[in-house]
Design an enzyme around this catalytic site. Structure first.
Site, PDB file in Angstrom:
ATOM      1  N   THR A 347     -34.777  19.515  19.593  1.00  0.00           N
ATOM      2  CA  THR A 347     -35.560  19.696  18.381  1.00  0.00           C
ATOM      3  C   THR A 347     -34.942  20.821  17.572  1.00  0.00           C
ATOM      4  OG1 THR A 347     -37.773  20.136  17.488  1.00  0.00           O
ATOM      5  CG2 THR A 347     -37.221  21.221  19.558  1.00  0.00           C
ATOM      6  N   HIS A 399     -41.181  24.766  34.905  1.00  0.00           N
ATOM      7  CA  HIS A 399     -40.922  25.620  36.056  1.00  0.00           C
ATOM      8  C   HIS A 399     -41.480  25.048  37.366  1.00  0.00           C
ATOM      9  CE1 HIS A 399     -39.343  29.059  37.911  1.00  0.00           C
ATOM     10  NE2 HIS A 399     -39.759  30.006  37.090  1.00  0.00           N
TER      11      HIS A 399
END
Lengths: 427, 250
Positions: A347, A399
């Site tokens: 993006t 994560h």
């Protein structure tokens, strides 16, 4: 006397409800059990019947508002109800009140201005006969508590009000409408913003709703961490400047920086396959193919077309595909296939000068690269200060499955690829 | 009082939050779930049928009932839907053989069509469990277990009602409740032609890719086999007994 209409509890774990539609207007007559308003929770719409017959008084919770269960949402005036007598002179026995039925009829005729209201009066009278459908015990209890029995729904034989009905009613009243005894339940934290007279309330478009749902869903799903790298883009910028015009003349497509970043990503995704994976339940799915999602801004939203098998394209093929997808995105001509199956997303939040942003992962992917603005900055190289073209690249990663060290190695690899760009654009 | 006793037991059972464990039956006899398996039913006809059944259910004239059917291609516009959310023109839709129907349900624009198994349970939840969230979880769970039987690993996505495979939606839900009697229900993509969805959703929003059992498995599935699994799971989760099965090709 006015009866409170409460937001019903539609389930054990349901804490609040949104009123989607009022089926009656203020001042309109409503009979008992007639649908009064509609609410929605999760994917469920429910029609809520009026607890009593009467005239809808004040609507306290407007359409679109979300409130806690048991919140008073409106009041219903039981027209000509005996309840007013009962509460004014509570010493009177219910039997006496019942005998005053003709009086209540008079009260009803006083309100014959509107046909609706007189109709309501009539149904309220019908209600009053229910007073008689209660045992002496219940009547005595009603008297003690100063409760209008016409407001209590009877579930016994022939609609008789049982002791249980009465106790249930009392409990509801106690928790919701007796502020002296207990303060009303506070509405949970995010109360809807007040809409003032000069404010404009615009319903979300479907695209906006989907974006909203997806963003929140992603935030809830992944453990987002963002790492930011500054990359010296001087070499790429030089190639870009040199080749731009030729590219447009010969190939008829505009050259942008995006394909450079994508080439670097492809190389690094192959080195660190965990960044090209998905989480499905308790499984990590490693995708063998690389399908690159490219966020494209649209008026009033965004769309993420996908370049499938992006690693199988050469630089020119990539430029052409991006160009074509972006054009179709803006014309709303994308097909389902065009937007499905992405394994990683890039993006471009730097268009207006933003240094970097922390993008939200496009589920079910585990990584998204945000490209900041490309600009010239003083950079220290071997203890000298030089003016270089730089960019900040921000990688948001999940994560849950991507370790910080791996994410940073991945980014170091992207940085190295860009800073030492060796690829020919014409290969 | 017997009924009061019954409601106490219910209350205890429902104290397990988020559970989809069926309630213990308060009577020895299991109540039935009658199933009507129909072929193609136009959306409006099915809606009229539902309304009729809902009224009958409220009056206790019929048992809990499940309608299983398919719709001819139709785009339904919920009350909050805006015409501009249709990406195709009326002419294009007509050429594609898609009807557009304004529905009185809440919510978005959605598509139904061949290969999509529609389930409309008409249940009196006041006799099962007065909990809409639980009901939504039950529908999801029945579909997830059915998917598992068919070899598809489907999951819930927290905060997004429906059933998902690899974060693509395979089944969507939309429920209406009137005095605890349910209508509308779920739409499960078995062999649906997914390109139909392009006419409505600004597809680009990656939040809502759609998929089908066929796409997941690479082969089409027999609807009647899926139905058998689905009815069994749904009845089991609702604590109902499989009742009469009516098959009618309309």
């Amino acid at each position: 006397m006015a009866a409170d209409v409460l937001m019903p509890q539609m389930g054990e774990s349901v804490a609040e409800g949104t009123i989607t539609r009022w089926l009656k207007k203020e001042g309109e007559a409503v009979s008992k059990d007639e649908p009064l308003f509609e609410i929605s929770t999760e994917k469920v719409d429910a029609e809520i019947p009026s607890p009593i017959a009467g005239v809808l008084g004040k609507i306290l919770v407007k359409e679109g508002q979300t409130v806690a269960v048991h919140t008073v949402v409106a009041q219903i005036e039981a027209v000509g109800s005996l309840g007013s007598l009962g509460s004014v002179g509570s010493a009177e026995t219910p039997q006496k009140s019942a005998s005053k039925a003709p009086e209540s009829a008079t009260a009803g005729t006083e309100r014959t201005e509107g046909t609706d209201k007189s109709k309501a009066g009539a149904s309220a009278e019908k209600e009053s006969s229910e007073l008689l459908r209660a045992s002496p015990l219940v009547r005595r209890m009603a008297e003690e508590h100063g409760i209008d029995l016409s407001l209590v729904e009877g579930t016994g034989t022939g609609g008789r009000i049982t002791k249980e009905d009465f106790m249930a009613y009392l409990e509801r009243q106690g928790s919701a409408t007796a502020p002296k005894a207990a303060p009303p339940k506070p509405v949970p934290a995010p109360t809807p913003a007040k809409t003032g007279e000069r404010d404009e309330s615009v319903p979300m478009t479907i695209m906006r709703k989907r974006i909203a749902e997806h963003m929140v869903m992603s935030r809830r799903t992944s453990a987002h961490v963002t790492t930011v790298f500054q990359v010296d883009l001087s070499r790429v910028a030089e190639i870009y400047r040199k080749e731009k015009a030729g590219f447009e003349n010969q190939e008829g497509v505009k050259l942008t920086y995006t394909p450079f970043f994508i080439r670097a990503l492809i190389d690094s995704l192959k080195r660190f396959p965990i960044l090209n994976s998905s989480v499905n339940g308790d499984q990590i799915v490693y995708h063998k193919d690389i399908h690159m999602g490219i966020a494209v801004a649209l008026e009033g939203g965004l769309i993420v077309p996908v370049v499938h098998h992006v690693d199988e394209k050469n630089f020119l093929g990539l430029v052409r595909t991006i160009h074509e997808l972006a054009a179709r995105a803006r014309q709303k001509k994308l097909t389902v296939d065009d937007v499905q199956g992405g394994t990683f997303t890039i993006t471009n939040p730097g268009v207006y000068g933003g240094l970097f942003a922390t993008p939200i992962i496009n589920q079910p992917q585990v990584g998204i690269l945000g490209v900041g603005t490309i600009y010239k900055a003083p950079v220290v190289i071997q203890d000298a200060i030089a003016i270089r073209t730089v960019v900040h690249l921000a990688l948001s990663f999940d994560h849950r499955v991507v370790d910080g060290a791996v994410a940073d190695q991945f980014m170091a690899s992207v940085k190295k690829y860009l800073e030492g760009w060796e690829e020919s654009l014409w290969a | 009082m017997h009924s009061a006793e019954g409601s106490t037991i219910r209350h205890q059972a429902s104290a397990v939050p988020q559970s989809w464990i069926p309630l213990p039956q308060t009577s020895d006899e299991l109540r039935p779930l009658d199933v009507f398996s129909l072929d193609f039913v136009p959306y409006n006809d099915a809606w009229n049928l539902q309304r009729m059944l809902v009224e009958k259910r409220k009056r206790n004239e019929i048992a809990d009932t499940l309608l299983l059917l398919e719709h001819p291609p139709v785009i339904t516009m919920g009350r909050n839907a805006k015409p501009e959310n249709l990406l195709s023109t009326p002419l294009e839709l007509q050429q594609a053989g898609i009807e557009v129907v304004e529905s009185d349900r809440g919510g978005d624009v959605t598509f139904h069509g061949p290969g999509q198994l529609i389930g409309y349970p008409i249940l009196d939840l006041s006799k099962i469990r007065r909990d809409v969230v639980w009901y939504v979880r039950v529908l999801e769970e029945a579909i997830i277990r059915t998917a598992q039987d068919c070899g598809v690993r489907a999951v819930r996505v927290p905060g997004c009602p429906g059933v998902w495979v690899n974060n693509a939606k395979v089944a969507s839900l939309g429920i209406h409740i009137s005095r605890w009697v349910t209508s509308h229900g779920f739409a499960l993509n078995l062999n649906t032609d997914l390109n139909f969805f392009c006419h409505i959703i600004p597809c680009g929003i990656a939040s809502c890719p759609v998929t089908s059992f066929q796409q997941c498995l690479g082969k089409p599935l027999d609807r009647s086999v899926v139905e058998q699994h689905l009815v069994q799971h749904l009845a089991g989760l609702l604590g109902l007994e499989k009742g009469e099965l009516w098959q009618r090709m309309s």
